[in-house]
Design a protein around this motif. Structure first.
Motif, PDB file in Angstrom:
ATOM      1  N   ILE A  56       0.857  -1.190   0.000  1.00  0.00           N
ATOM      2  CA  ILE A  56       0.000   0.000   0.000  1.00  0.00           C
ATOM      3  C   ILE A  56       0.893   1.239   0.000  1.00  0.00           C
ATOM      4  CG2 ILE A  56      -1.711   1.319   1.311  1.00  0.00           C
ATOM      5  CD1 ILE A  56      -2.691  -1.327   2.472  1.00  0.00           C
ATOM      6  N   ARG A  57       0.697   2.110  -0.979  1.00  0.00           N
ATOM      7  CA  ARG A  57       1.411   3.385  -0.982  1.00  0.00           C
ATOM      8  C   ARG A  57       0.740   4.311   0.027  1.00  0.00           C
ATOM      9  NH1 ARG A  57       4.809   4.461  -5.391  1.00  0.00           N
ATOM     10  NH2 ARG A  57       5.572   2.438  -6.157  1.00  0.00           N
ATOM     11  N   LEU A  58       1.520   4.749   0.996  1.00  0.00           N
ATOM     12  CA  LEU A  58       0.971   5.572   2.071  1.00  0.00           C
ATOM     13  C   LEU A  58       2.033   6.530   2.568  1.00  0.00           C
ATOM     14  CD1 LEU A  58      -1.416   5.916   4.232  1.00  0.00           C
ATOM     15  CD2 LEU A  58       0.024   4.474   5.698  1.00  0.00           C
ATOM     16  N   ASP A  59       1.669   7.800   2.659  1.00  0.00           N
ATOM     17  CA  ASP A  59       2.513   8.794   3.311  1.00  0.00           C
ATOM     18  C   ASP A  59       2.015   8.923   4.743  1.00  0.00           C
ATOM     19  OD1 ASP A  59       3.834  10.994   4.281  1.00  0.00           O
ATOM     20  OD2 ASP A  59       3.466  12.269   2.535  1.00  0.00           O
ATOM     21  N   ALA A  60       2.777   8.366   5.687  1.00  0.00           N
ATOM     22  CA  ALA A  60       2.318   8.327   7.076  1.00  0.00           C
ATOM     23  C   ALA A  60       2.186   9.706   7.697  1.00  0.00           C
ATOM     24  CB  ALA A  60       3.258   7.466   7.912  1.00  0.00           C
ATOM     25  N   SER A  61       2.773  10.722   7.076  1.00  0.00           N
ATOM     26  CA  SER A  61       2.609  12.078   7.597  1.00  0.00           C
ATOM     27  C   SER A  61       1.239  12.658   7.259  1.00  0.00           C
ATOM     28  CB  SER A  61       3.708  13.002   7.048  1.00  0.00           C
ATOM     29  OG  SER A  61       3.535  13.219   5.645  1.00  0.00           O
ATOM     30  N   ASP A  76      -6.091  -6.068  12.925  1.00  0.00           N
ATOM     31  CA  ASP A  76      -6.072  -6.566  14.302  1.00  0.00           C
ATOM     32  C   ASP A  76      -4.899  -6.003  15.083  1.00  0.00           C
ATOM     33  OD1 ASP A  76      -8.282  -8.692  14.288  1.00  0.00           O
ATOM     34  OD2 ASP A  76      -7.104  -9.226  12.521  1.00  0.00           O
ATOM     35  N   LEU A  77      -3.891  -5.524  14.365  1.00  0.00           N
ATOM     36  CA  LEU A  77      -2.686  -4.977  14.986  1.00  0.00           C
ATOM     37  C   LEU A  77      -2.047  -4.004  14.022  1.00  0.00           C
ATOM     38  CD1 LEU A  77      -0.316  -5.005  17.101  1.00  0.00           C
ATOM     39  CD2 LEU A  77       0.597  -6.984  15.844  1.00  0.00           C
ATOM     40  N   VAL A  78      -1.574  -2.879  14.553  1.00  0.00           N
ATOM     41  CA  VAL A  78      -0.795  -1.911  13.770  1.00  0.00           C
ATOM     42  C   VAL A  78       0.620  -1.894  14.312  1.00  0.00           C
ATOM     43  CG1 VAL A  78      -0.513   0.512  13.134  1.00  0.00           C
ATOM     44  CG2 VAL A  78      -2.809  -0.491  13.247  1.00  0.00           C
ATOM     45  N   VAL A  79       1.591  -2.033  13.418  1.00  0.00           N
ATOM     46  CA  VAL A  79       3.000  -1.981  13.792  1.00  0.00           C
ATOM     47  C   VAL A  79       3.628  -0.785  13.095  1.00  0.00           C
ATOM     48  CG1 VAL A  79       5.173  -3.237  13.925  1.00  0.00           C
ATOM     49  CG2 VAL A  79       3.005  -4.503  13.883  1.00  0.00           C
ATOM     50  N   HIS A  80       4.143   0.154  13.883  1.00  0.00           N
ATOM     51  CA  HIS A  80       4.740   1.358  13.309  1.00  0.00           C
ATOM     52  C   HIS A  80       6.251   1.216  13.261  1.00  0.00           C
ATOM     53  CE1 HIS A  80       5.067   5.597  12.222  1.00  0.00           C
ATOM     54  NE2 HIS A  80       6.178   5.557  12.947  1.00  0.00           N
ATOM     55  N   CYS A  81       6.818   1.257  12.045  1.00  0.00           N
ATOM     56  CA  CYS A  81       8.270   1.100  11.851  1.00  0.00           C
ATOM     57  C   CYS A  81       8.874   2.272  11.078  1.00  0.00           C
ATOM     58  CB  CYS A  81       8.568  -0.183  11.079  1.00  0.00           C
ATOM     59  SG  CYS A  81       8.031  -1.703  11.869  1.00  0.00           S
ATOM     60  N   ALA A  82       8.139   3.349  10.907  1.00  0.00           N
ATOM     61  CA  ALA A  82       8.573   4.423  10.013  1.00  0.00           C
ATOM     62  C   ALA A  82       9.203   5.587  10.770  1.00  0.00           C
ATOM     63  CB  ALA A  82       7.374   4.925   9.195  1.00  0.00           C
ATOM     64  N   SER A  83      10.136   6.264  10.101  1.00  0.00           N
ATOM     65  CA  SER A  83      10.711   7.506  10.610  1.00  0.00           C
ATOM     66  C   SER A  83      11.126   8.352   9.417  1.00  0.00           C
ATOM     67  CB  SER A  83      11.917   7.232  11.515  1.00  0.00           C
ATOM     68  OG  SER A  83      12.937   6.586  10.791  1.00  0.00           O
ATOM     69  N   LEU A  84      11.370   9.632   9.664  1.00  0.00           N
ATOM     70  CA  LEU A  84      11.801  10.503   8.576  1.00  0.00           C
ATOM     71  C   LEU A  84      13.233  10.197   8.145  1.00  0.00           C
ATOM     72  CD1 LEU A  84      10.295  13.921   9.752  1.00  0.00           C
ATOM     73  CD2 LEU A  84       9.390  12.326   8.049  1.00  0.00           C
ATOM     74  N   ARG A  85      14.046   9.797   9.101  1.00  0.00           N
ATOM     75  CA  ARG A  85      15.412   9.372   8.802  1.00  0.00           C
ATOM     76  C   ARG A  85      15.778   8.318   9.837  1.00  0.00           C
ATOM     77  NH1 ARG A  85      20.722  12.790   7.072  1.00  0.00           N
ATOM     78  NH2 ARG A  85      19.162  14.203   6.221  1.00  0.00           N
ATOM     79  N   GLY A  86      16.170   7.146   9.387  1.00  0.00           N
ATOM     80  CA  GLY A  86      16.408   6.039  10.303  1.00  0.00           C
ATOM     81  C   GLY A  86      17.616   6.250  11.188  1.00  0.00           C
ATOM     82  N   PRO A  87      17.702   5.505  12.288  1.00  0.00           N
ATOM     83  CA  PRO A  87      18.813   5.676  13.229  1.00  0.00           C
ATOM     84  C   PRO A  87      20.168   5.305  12.657  1.00  0.00           C
ATOM     85  CG  PRO A  87      17.457   3.788  13.838  1.00  0.00           C
ATOM     86  CD  PRO A  87      16.713   4.509  12.763  1.00  0.00           C
ATOM     87  N   LEU A 114       9.714  11.217  15.836  1.00  0.00           N
ATOM     88  CA  LEU A 114       8.384  11.437  16.419  1.00  0.00           C
ATOM     89  C   LEU A 114       7.281  11.780  15.420  1.00  0.00           C
ATOM     90  CD1 LEU A 114       6.584  11.688  18.933  1.00  0.00           C
ATOM     91  CD2 LEU A 114       7.453  14.020  19.228  1.00  0.00           C
ATOM     92  N   PRO A 115       7.518  12.559  14.370  1.00  0.00           N
ATOM     93  CA  PRO A 115       6.392  13.066  13.568  1.00  0.00           C
ATOM     94  C   PRO A 115       5.489  11.985  12.974  1.00  0.00           C
ATOM     95  CG  PRO A 115       8.355  14.328  13.071  1.00  0.00           C
ATOM     96  CD  PRO A 115       8.799  13.173  13.928  1.00  0.00           C
ATOM     97  N   LEU A 116       6.049  10.912  12.429  1.00  0.00           N
ATOM     98  CA  LEU A 116       5.210   9.925  11.739  1.00  0.00           C
ATOM     99  C   LEU A 116       4.384   9.109  12.721  1.00  0.00           C
ATOM    100  CD1 LEU A 116       7.520   8.729   8.829  1.00  0.00           C
ATOM    101  CD2 LEU A 116       5.887  10.621   8.900  1.00  0.00           C
ATOM    102  N   VAL A 117       4.988   8.685  13.845  1.00  0.00           N
ATOM    103  CA  VAL A 117       4.195   7.925  14.811  1.00  0.00           C
ATOM    104  C   VAL A 117       3.140   8.819  15.453  1.00  0.00           C
ATOM    105  CG1 VAL A 117       5.774   8.252  16.788  1.00  0.00           C
ATOM    106  CG2 VAL A 117       4.304   6.234  16.670  1.00  0.00           C
TER     107      VAL A 117
END
Length: 353
Positions: A56-61, A76-87, A114-117
């Protein structure tokens, strides 16, 4: 049909998707991301595992887009793994700006994490989504910020769970014929790198806490006895192994789980927890109070450059964090307000360009 929505299709998102698909408990995986990477990741998992996988194409912002997806898919479950720039985005860089920002601690890069989550949790509220949300984006600090805003995820992922795996590996090497006892870990993201590198801090008070058995026999040294692993994206292999039991325990009909993981209900740092029937509760050892556990993790957050968090979610950075960037952009270490995340991320981008 058990459905899991994973937001973020980078390396960790794909690893989580593959692990859940391989486990056999999930029938339908929705893998969401904003670029063509999501198509390749979904095709890979669908080819390798017996699971329905949809890209699914999605802009989480885009909060409205996330809310629409949640209303339509009803996961049934949402898993958030996104960030603007990874660690790991600065891996391999040795220029002065990168060195200074790394030395300041991950708290300085909160505007990337923080912004995307935040957008996803606001969208979940808008959509009336009542299911669990598990957050992998710097949960030890984003969790308490979100909690201040009334948006705490159900649970955070990684960090304390990775430390638990390291303890288990040390016990397995020392006692290969004996079953592992109950392992409970109290620890913060700021302590993960020392644990992974088998590098115990000289000050015992700076070490994560390890409790064995129902009576909670203390042996913190076990966290630092597994083979050392240098920092880098290879840590993602351990992270994925650490988070999968937590995610599977949150699925409908799952067996209860006792585990250690980050930020349950938005608490700072990581804790031993019990997951049963979709509910997450603390599973602290005898003699350790919740107040003491929270205070310990708040102290350890200083290692990430986080001094304190205000009631409105504003994060204050430590003097050491401020000193680290004083020579390149001292304004980077001013308090990080939730309302100022976009500007602060842009400032970080300009300094790192």
């Amino acid at each position: 049909m058990t459905t899991v929505l994973i937001i973020g299709a980078g390396d960790m998102g794909e690893r989580v998707a593959d692990g859940l698909a391989a486990g056999g408990r999930v029938r339908r995986l929705l893998l969401a991301g904003r670029s063509a990477v999501v198509d390749a990741a979904a095709a890979t998992v669908a080819s390798a595992r017996d699971c329905l996988v949809e890209a699914i194409r999605l802009d989480a912002s885009r909060q409205d887009e996330v809310a629409e997806l949640l209303s339509r898919a009803r996961p049934d479950l949402v898993v958030h793994c996104a960030s603007l720039r990874g660690p790991w985005a600065m891996s391999g860089r040795s220029d002065p700006a990168a060195r200074a920002i790394a030395a300041a601690g991950l708290g300085l890069r909160l505007p990337y994490q923080l912004p995307l989550v935040l957008s996803v949790l606001r969208a979940a509220r808008d959509a009336g989504y009542q299911g669990p949300v598990a957050n992998l984006s710097f949960p030890d600090v984003t969790g308490p910020v979100l909690a201040r805003l009334g948006l705490a995820p159900t649970i955070g992922l990684g960090n304390a769970a990775m430390m638990q795996l390291r303890v288990r590996a040390a016990l397995r090497a020392a006692r290969p014929e004996q079953p592992a006892p109950l392992i409970r870990v109290l620890g913060h993201h700021a302590q993960v790198f020392d644990v992974m590198q088998a590098r115990p801090p000289a000050d015992p008070d700076q070490r994560c806490r390890v409790y064995l058995g129902e009576d909670g026999q203390r042996d913190d040294t076990l966290a630092y006895q597994a083979p050392p692993l240098a920092p880098g994206p290879r840590y993602n292999v351990v992270t994925a192994a650490a988070v999968l039991p937590v995610l599977e325990a949150l699925l409908p009909g799952a067996a209860p789980l006792r585990h250690s993981t980050a930020a349950p209900a938005g608490l700072p740092g990581g804790y031993p927890v019990r997951i049963a029937d979709g509910a997450v509760t603390l599973d602290l050892p005898p003699g350790l109070t919740e107040a003491e556990a929270i205070a310990c993790n708040e102290r350890m957050a200083h290692g990430d450059g986080v001094e304190s968090i205000d009631e409105d979610g504003t994060v204050h950075l430590t003097a050491a964090s401020r000193q680290a960037v004083a020579g390149i952009a001292p304004e980077l270490a001013e308090p990080v307000a939730v309302t100022d995340l976009a500007d602060r991320a842009a400032l970080l981008d300009s300094v790192l360009a």
